[in-house]
Design an enzyme around this catalytic site. Structure first.
Site, mmCIF file in Angstrom:
data_model
loop_
_atom_site.group_PDB
_atom_site.id
_atom_site.type_symbol
_atom_site.label_atom_id
_atom_site.label_comp_id
_atom_site.label_asym_id
_atom_site.label_seq_id
_atom_site.Cartn_x
_atom_site.Cartn_y
_atom_site.Cartn_z
ATOM 1 N N PRO A 40 36.656 -79.015 28.113
ATOM 2 C CA PRO A 40 35.781 -78.680 29.233
ATOM 3 C C PRO A 40 35.900 -77.193 29.599
ATOM 4 O O PRO A 40 36.990 -76.627 29.525
ATOM 5 C CB PRO A 40 36.279 -79.571 30.383
ATOM 6 N N GLY A 97 35.706 -73.656 31.840
ATOM 7 C CA GLY A 97 35.881 -73.106 33.189
ATOM 8 C C GLY A 97 36.854 -73.873 34.065
ATOM 9 O O GLY A 97 36.788 -73.797 35.286
ATOM 10 N N GLY A 115 40.435 -73.999 33.246
ATOM 11 C CA GLY A 115 41.825 -73.603 33.019
ATOM 12 C C GLY A 115 42.428 -74.055 31.704
ATOM 13 O O GLY A 115 43.643 -73.929 31.512
ATOM 14 N N LEU A 116 41.602 -74.569 30.782
ATOM 15 C CA LEU A 116 42.172 -75.098 29.532
ATOM 16 C C LEU A 116 41.952 -74.148 28.348
ATOM 17 O O LEU A 116 42.082 -74.544 27.187
ATOM 18 C CB LEU A 116 41.594 -76.486 29.228
ATOM 19 N N GLY A 117 41.616 -72.905 28.645
ATOM 20 C CA GLY A 117 41.551 -71.888 27.595
ATOM 21 C C GLY A 117 40.345 -71.991 26.689
ATOM 22 O O GLY A 117 40.391 -71.545 25.537
ATOM 23 N N SER A 118 39.234 -72.572 27.207
ATOM 24 C CA SER A 118 38.079 -72.757 26.327
ATOM 25 C C SER A 118 37.503 -71.419 25.868
ATOM 26 O O SER A 118 37.115 -71.280 24.700
ATOM 27 C CB SER A 118 36.999 -73.602 26.996
ATOM 28 N N SER A 119 37.474 -70.409 26.744
ATOM 29 C CA SER A 119 36.826 -69.166 26.286
ATOM 30 C C SER A 119 37.710 -68.442 25.280
ATOM 31 O O SER A 119 37.201 -67.871 24.306
ATOM 32 C CB SER A 119 36.390 -68.268 27.444
ATOM 33 N N ALA A 155 39.836 -69.963 23.170
ATOM 34 C CA ALA A 155 39.745 -70.740 21.925
ATOM 35 C C ALA A 155 38.424 -70.426 21.221
ATOM 36 O O ALA A 155 38.376 -70.296 19.993
ATOM 37 C CB ALA A 155 39.854 -72.230 22.216
ATOM 38 N N ASP A 190 46.466 -66.674 26.397
ATOM 39 C CA ASP A 190 45.676 -67.832 25.952
ATOM 40 C C ASP A 190 45.245 -67.689 24.488
ATOM 41 O O ASP A 190 45.357 -68.628 23.700
ATOM 42 C CB ASP A 190 44.416 -68.001 26.830
HETATM 43 C C1 MEV Z 1 44.442 -68.000 32.609
HETATM 44 O O1 MEV Z 1 44.496 -69.123 31.735
HETATM 45 C C2 MEV Z 1 45.811 -67.429 32.806
HETATM 46 C C3 MEV Z 1 45.910 -66.250 33.765
HETATM 47 O O2 MEV Z 1 47.303 -65.942 33.871
HETATM 48 C C4 MEV Z 1 45.151 -65.043 33.284
HETATM 49 C C5 MEV Z 1 45.736 -64.417 32.020
HETATM 50 O O3 MEV Z 1 46.897 -64.630 31.682
HETATM 51 O O4 MEV Z 1 44.989 -63.640 31.379
HETATM 52 C C6 MEV Z 1 45.416 -66.632 35.162
#
Ligand code: MEV
Length: 316
Positions: A101, A103, A105-109, A111, A151
């Site tokens: 999913p 946006g 927090g799971l690193g989609s952009s 990846a 990420d």
């Molecule tokens: C985002 O997944 C993690 C943050 O620490 C930003 C980053 O490390 O670039 C919020």
């Protein structure tokens, strides 16, 4: 000819936001992937298709500043760079499929940047992972300048790692194949906005922020020892402490705190993962308690079970 590559999403176990200021983070890639497929086009256009939308631009007049959908900019950057470096006259079509999913927090952009970099360049020659990660980070910085690179690094190399800006990533050896329930608040965030918000907090609360950084360092050192000793109860308590720090820097929401409180009833511990401002929480669960945690969280959120991915970027 088609060139296909896939890269995993990630969760941050400890240290999000603080990692932007040089502190170590602990993160792992997860068994949910983004796959990019590239092929040469018959015309001089770069075309990008994903579930989030479609976009095309001519290679002759491509100007990154005029890319309409912001999230597409890194992909045009990657394609343009490969076309220039390989003196190509044709365009490239890229299609992106995702199990992650966006946006939340799971690193989609990240990846997606890793998978697209490998797939586009694979049309010419397969780049080593060390090269892919450099281009993927540059690409992501076209829309998110302060991005720490954490990420993209874990998505490229996979596994359970620590990461800091100075020394990059290091594998953490753990005797346990950790299991997580990831619960999605469905409150979508823009990582760059949340990182900017934390920067303002830091500027306005210098002393407090310093104190919180020191606490984070202590949590991380303790967490590395707990991982090595396989002390999951302690790891869970440290996750809850880390969540509290994230609350103090203002990146939690009522819904996220509610999810964390529910998750901790049946797991070792839970916390925000990634930028916050909504997004997902992770809970570290014992396999014996997986069903309980999952069914409890399922009543109040979208959730799924995740394991660590040890492959990172894969060419197919
Ligand atoms: C985002 O997944 C993690 C943050 O620490 C930003 C980053 O490390 O670039 C919020």
């Amino acid at each position: 000819m088609k060139s296909v590559a896939s890269a995993p999403g990630k969760i941050i176990l400890f240290g999000e936001h603080f990692v932007v200021y040089g502190i170590k983070a602990i993160l792992c890639s997860i068994d949910k992937r983004i796959t990019a497929t590239s092929q040469f086009s018959d015309d001089k256009k770069i075309r990008i298709r994903s579930l989030l939308g479609e976009s095309e631009m001519s290679i002759e007049s491509l100007n990154l500043e005029s890319v309409q959908h912001k999230f597409m900019k890194p992909f045009f950057y990657i394609a343009q760079k490969a076309i220039k470096e390989n003196s190509m006259e044709h365009g490239i079509e890229i299609s992106i499929e995702s199990e992650i999913p966006a946006g939340v927090g799971l690193g989609s952009s990240s990846a997606a940047c890793v998978a697209v970099t490998a797939s586009v360049n694979g049309l010419f020659h397969k780049l080593p992972k060390e090269e892919v990660v450099k281009i993927a980070i540059q690409a992501e910085r076209t829309i998110f300048e302060q991005n720490s690179g954490a990420d993209s690094s874990v998505s490229t190399f996979g596994g359970l790692v620590s990461y800091d800006l100075k020394s990059g990533f290091q594998n953490i050896s753990s005797r346990n194949d950790l299991s997580f329930v990831i619960s999605n608040s469905t409150q979508v965030h823009d990582t760059q906005d949340v990182v900017r918000q934390v920067r303002n907090f830091k500027e306005e609360n210098k002393e407090l922020f310093n104190k919180l950084c020191n606490e984070e360092i202590e949590i991380i050192n303790n967490a590395i020892t707990s991982l090595e000793k396989n002390n999951l109860s302690n790891l869970g308590l440290l996750m809850l402490r880390n969540h509290d720090l994230l609350k103090q820097i203002g990146v939690s929401t009522e819904k996220i705190d509610f999810l964390v409180n529910e998750a901790k009833k049946t797991s070792y511990g839970a916390k925000i993962t990634g930028a916050g401002g909504g997004g997902c929480i992770i809970s570290l669960v014992d396999n014996s308690n997986m069903d309980n945690t999952f069914s409890n969280l399922k009543k109040i959120s979208d959730c799924f079970i995740a394991k660590i991915d040890y492959d990172g970027l894969k060419y197919e």
